[in-house]
Scaffold this motif. Structure first.
Motif, PDB file in Angstrom:
ATOM      1  N   LEU A 110       0.895  -1.156   0.101  1.00 10.14           N
ATOM      2  CA  LEU A 110       0.093   0.034   0.003  1.00 10.14           C
ATOM      3  C   LEU A 110       0.739   1.078   0.015  1.00 10.14           C
ATOM      4  O   LEU A 110       0.635   2.202  -0.515  1.00 10.14           O
ATOM      5  N   LEU A 111       1.938   1.226   0.844  1.00 11.72           N
ATOM      6  CA  LEU A 111       2.892   2.590   0.861  1.00 11.72           C
ATOM      7  C   LEU A 111       3.482   2.696  -0.544  1.00 11.72           C
ATOM      8  O   LEU A 111       3.727   3.647  -0.911  1.00 11.72           O
ATOM      9  N   ASP A 112       4.088   1.447  -1.130  1.00 12.55           N
ATOM     10  CA  ASP A 112       4.847   1.653  -2.136  1.00 12.55           C
ATOM     11  C   ASP A 112       3.977   2.287  -3.470  1.00 12.55           C
ATOM     12  O   ASP A 112       4.368   2.878  -4.086  1.00 12.55           O
ATOM     13  N   ASN A 113       2.947   1.611  -3.666  1.00 12.51           N
ATOM     14  CA  ASN A 113       2.095   2.035  -4.564  1.00 12.51           C
ATOM     15  C   ASN A 113       1.700   3.592  -4.575  1.00 12.51           C
ATOM     16  O   ASN A 113       1.649   4.371  -5.494  1.00 12.51           O
TER      17      ASN A 113
ATOM     18  N   ASN B 145       5.212   5.316  -5.315  1.00 17.62           N
ATOM     19  CA  ASN B 145       5.462   5.309  -6.847  1.00 17.62           C
ATOM     20  C   ASN B 145       4.528   6.337  -7.664  1.00 17.62           C
ATOM     21  O   ASN B 145       5.111   6.489  -8.551  1.00 17.62           O
ATOM     22  N   SER B 146       3.516   6.636  -7.153  1.00 24.91           N
ATOM     23  CA  SER B 146       2.772   7.699  -8.149  1.00 24.91           C
ATOM     24  C   SER B 146       3.180   9.001  -7.402  1.00 24.91           C
ATOM     25  O   SER B 146       2.300   9.970  -7.789  1.00 24.91           O
ATOM     26  N   GLY B 147       3.923   9.198  -6.529  1.00 25.09           N
ATOM     27  CA  GLY B 147       4.034  10.596  -6.013  1.00 25.09           C
ATOM     28  C   GLY B 147       3.299  11.108  -4.956  1.00 25.09           C
ATOM     29  O   GLY B 147       3.224  12.200  -4.530  1.00 25.09           O
TER      30      GLY B 147
ATOM     31  N   HIS C 179      -4.853   7.713  -2.038  1.00 17.08           N
ATOM     32  CA  HIS C 179      -3.526   8.434  -2.456  1.00 17.08           C
ATOM     33  C   HIS C 179      -4.022   9.965  -2.531  1.00 17.08           C
ATOM     34  O   HIS C 179      -4.741  10.163  -3.218  1.00 17.08           O
ATOM     35  N   ILE C 180      -3.024  10.578  -1.788  1.00 14.19           N
ATOM     36  CA  ILE C 180      -3.103  12.054  -2.000  1.00 14.19           C
ATOM     37  C   ILE C 180      -2.025  12.692  -2.529  1.00 14.19           C
ATOM     38  O   ILE C 180      -0.898  12.562  -2.165  1.00 14.19           O
TER      39      ILE C 180
END
Length: 816
Positions: free
Chosen positions: A735-738, A741-743, A763-764
């Motif tokens: 969850l954290l890496d996803n 990876n998208s900033g 995701h914020i």
């Protein structure tokens, strides 16, 4: 000349009589004095008890008479020099021989009439006045004893005789024209009819005797010496802040005494008022105190500087009788017939109120007269009852009268509104109201159970220095509770000085123990709750709050308990304000949520729960302000969990997710069971509460919850939970890496839009208002009709005991 009257407590024993002697001596140096005295404290009641025992063939009357004799003989020995005691001791024994003979006669006849009662009770004053006269003579004062019974003439209505003023005044004028002595001592209460039979003037009759003598002698002043420093603004047994009234008019004093001010017997005022003789009420045990001056031409401040009222009086054991019926409308003589039938039974009507339709008349009488009154009314209206013109009399008991008195009320608007408003805000129901056209008195009938609360509320409103006494009942002594208690103790002086409010912790409970104190629980006592408290439950805590019935009461719930919210409605119905940190009530079923708010509104109290969302942030208050001003909430986007924000701000992959949650719990950000936070239940409750406050009808099950926890994490206990978190570390790392990876970053977000609400992990992006949110901060973003292009943002610390306690504190201050 001045007339001084000393009551039973003033002459209760030798020590008190010595004090009385000093007062008489000091006053007689300046003016000739006539002194009226009561029987020794309790003697009249004991004489009646002895006679009543004798009438029941109870030989115990002999021991009562013997006890009274010893009491008076002991008094003579304590007050009179040894060489002068003999004749007075013989006198006392002779009087008690006569009293015993009278009781023997009652014992033989088994009859105790009013005439005999007057004869026996007259001995109390007869004995005390002779002993006091002898004491003063022994000190060298120029004293004469006067038998008031031979000068005060009455009819033959035994036990409550009516004075023949013409004959009495002639007798007294003759006496004082001939009297050359500096001090006259006379018994009060006693009189005689035209045949010379002993009569009495009723309880409080010694005051009346003093007034009759003062009027007949054209005295300069009548002084009533008692055990309080004048007439008080309220009964000091009910109101600890009651204070003496410096001066008062005859009319005001009459009103107060009529409605229960015990310091002054109502008929006392009539003779001196007719002669415009000032009356002063003084304290035997504090003779230097100014007391209360009663008169008609007293110097008073300008009307605008005067208090609305001079005092509050109250009477207990009152009954209301209501006669109603269609046959009463427009029929003359109904009231006269009603009052006449009660008069025939010697029943005193204390208060009257009648509906404008003439359909009903309500009377207040003493509760002891209820049965006689009912019988008299039904007998008098027998034909009307049979024809259905009137209904059987309705009787209500367990009531009391409270009267607000003051001549200055007639020149001020809003007095009634102020009176009824403060009573209504404290849940005191008014059963009947009466106000004379003179506007000197506003009288209300209430439940006797509310009398202490009502008198204190009125006294605080009209006579105290505008400092409102607030009684807090605190549920919960955990982190938030402890911080709140500390804030209350630290800030109370500021509140008194700047907000005129005094917070008093009158009760506290946790899951095991509870403690109460009307005077306020100290910090030390709170620390001893576990050792000194009684067994507690939410129900017993509520029952104690209701039974104490204190004014300006607030229940403060800083628990997470499901039991405490169950007592909210009961307390709201008793006009106890509720301040809740606990979210369970506001997020319960929509019906229950609405019912609580309706109950609070219907009972003129407050139900505040600002800290349900955002801890101390003004979130709910802002919604309320927007709604009241006509705005409409269109959408809400928020990060509402300080716990989850802390966790996702600190979870960066260098430590496990389990370790990060453990840190949040260790620092006090989570519930004891962290799953309540991480499962999103708490956030769902919060968005539900915001949506409801915004006017939307949602149930908890309507909230869509997108949980990020694996199902297995919700099973077992807290230890199992942490083990399972470690097991699923790869899930949390993904969850954290996803997000990285998208900033983006992870935030647990609550949203409300188009009447629907949901919560979940988002995701914020950096450009979002939610991105720069650190530590345990919360943020709430409102879009409304007015805030559409540029939303309204509230941001700040949304968790932590200190800020949550401060939010609760603010609600407490607003609630009262």
């Amino acid at each position: 000349m001045k007339v001084l009257k000393f009551g039973g407590t003033s002459v209760a024993n030798a020590e008190n009589i010595v004090k009385v002697g000093h007062i008489i001596k000091e006053e007689s140096i300046k003016n000739p004095v006539t002194v009226i005295v009561s029987a020794l404290h309790g003697v009249t009641d004991q004489l009646i008890q002895a006679a009543e025992s004798a009438s029941r063939n109870d030989a115990n009357y002999l021991s009562i008479v013997k006890e009274l004799e010893e009491k008076h003989l002991k008094l003579v020995r304590e007050l009179i020099p040894v060489l002068e005691q003999s004749s007075l001791l013989s006198f006392v024994k002779k009087q008690f021989n006569t009293i015993e003979d009278l009781c023997n006669g009652i014992y033989a006849l088994e009859e105790f009439t009013g005439r005999i009662k007057d004869k026996i009770t007259s001995y109390g004053e007869f004995l005390s006045s002779n002993i006091i006269a002898a004491r003063l003579k022994s000190e060298g004062l120029d004293v004469i004893w006067m038998d008031a019974a031979g000068y005060v003439i009455t009819n033959s209505n035994f036990t409550n005789a009516k004075v023949d003023f013409e004959a009495t005044e002639k007798n007294l004028e003759d006496f004082f024209q001939k009297n050359q002595h500096r001090v006259v001592i006379a018994p009060g209460f006693v009189a005689s009819d035209k045949k010379g039979n002993p009569t009495t003037l009723g309880r409080g009759g010694s005051d009346y005797t003093a007034s009759i003598i003062a009027a007949a002698a054209d005295a300069e002043e009548l002084q009533i010496w008692t055990d309080v420093s004048g007439m008080m603004t309220a009964d000091p047994r009910l109101v600890s802040a009651a204070k003496p009234i410096p001066q008062i008019s005859y009319a005001e004093a009459m009103e107060l005494s009529h409605f229960g001010a015990k310091v002054l017997y109502p008929p006392t005022l009539q003779p001196v008022m007719a002669k415009k003789i000032s009356l002063r009420i003084k304290n035997t045990f504090d003779p230097e105190a100014a007391g209360t001056l009663v008169g008609n031409h007293l110097e008073k401040p300008d009307a605008e500087q005067q208090e609305f009222a001079v005092g509050i009086s109250n009477m207990s054991r009152i009954a209301l009788l209501t006669l109603e019926g269609s046959g009463m409308i427009g029929i003359p003589g109904i009231s006269a017939k009603l009052f006449q039938c009660l008069s025939n039974e010697s029943i005193n009507v204390i208060l009257i109120t009648q509906s404008s339709s003439e359909h009903s008349i309500t009377l207040a009488i003493s509760e002891k007269d209820t049965a006689n009154a009912q019988h008299a009314i039904h007998s008098s209206f027998e034909d009307d009852l049979r024809l259905g013109k009137v209904e059987p009399v309705i009787i209500e008991t367990g009531l009391a009268i409270v009267a607000l008195v003051g001549e200055n009320m007639k020149s001020r608007s809003g007095v009634s509104a102020k009176m009824f408003g403060c009573l209504g805000n404290n849940g005191i129901n008014i059963r009947a109201i009466a106000q004379g056209s003179s506007e000197k008195n506003i009288s209300i009938v209430i439940s006797e159970a509310d009398i202490k609360k009502a008198v204190n509320v009125l006294h605080e409103e009209f006579f105290e220095s505008a400092i409102k006494q607030v009684h807090l009942y605190l549920c919960g002594t955990g982190n938030v509770g402890k911080k709140l208690i500390g804030q209350i103790y630290a800030q109370n002086d500021y509140l008194k000085e700047n907000l005129l409010m005094n917070l008093r912790i009158a009760g506290v409970c946790n899951s095991r123990k509870m403690l109460f104190s009307e005077k306020g629980i100290s910090e030390h006592e709170l620390s001893q709750l576990h050792e000194n408290g009684q067994e507690a439950s939410a129900g017993t805590f509520a029952a104690e709050i209701v039974s104490r019935n204190l004014r300006n009461s607030v229940l403060v719930d800083v628990t997470a308990s499901s039991e405490v919210p169950e007592i909210y409605e009961e307390l709201l119905k008793k006009s106890v304000n509720i301040v809740a940190c606990n979210k369970i009530a506001a997020s319960s079923s929509l019906e229950h949520y609405r019912q609580l708010k309706l109950t609070a509104r219907n009972h003129s109290c407050r139900f505040f729960f600002e800290t349900n969302v955002g801890a101390g942030l003004p979130v709910i208050g802002t919604i309320n302000d927007l709604m009241r001003s006509g705005d409409k909430i269109l959408s809400i986007q928020a990060v509402l969990s300080g716990t989850l924000n802390f966790v996702f701000n600190h979870y960066d992959g260098t430590r496990t997710f389990s370790e990060t949650v453990a840190q949040a719990q260790a620092e006090g950000y989570t519930e004891p069971d962290p799953r309540l936070d991480l499962a999103g239940t708490d956030v769902a409750r919060k968005i539900l509460i915001l949506a409801r406050e915004a006017g939307y009808a949602l149930e908890f099950d309507d909230i869509e919850n997108e949980s990020f926890l694996p199902e297995e994490c919700m099973q077992g206990n807290v230890e199992d939970f942490y083990r399972t978190l470690s097991k699923y570390e790869s899930h949390f790392k993904t969850l954290l890496d996803n997000a990285k990876n998208s900033g983006n970053i992870l935030k647990y977000v609550a949203e409300f839009r188009d009447g629907k609400a949901k919560v979940g992990l988002h995701h914020i992006a950096p450009e979002s208002d939610l991105f720069h949110l650190y530590g345990k901060d919360n943020i709430v973003i409102f879009k409304t009709l007015r805030y559409s292009d540029q939303p309204l943002v509230i941001k700040g610390a949304g968790a932590g005991a200190e800020v949550t306690a401060s939010g609760v504190f603010a609600d407490i201050v607003r609630s009262v």
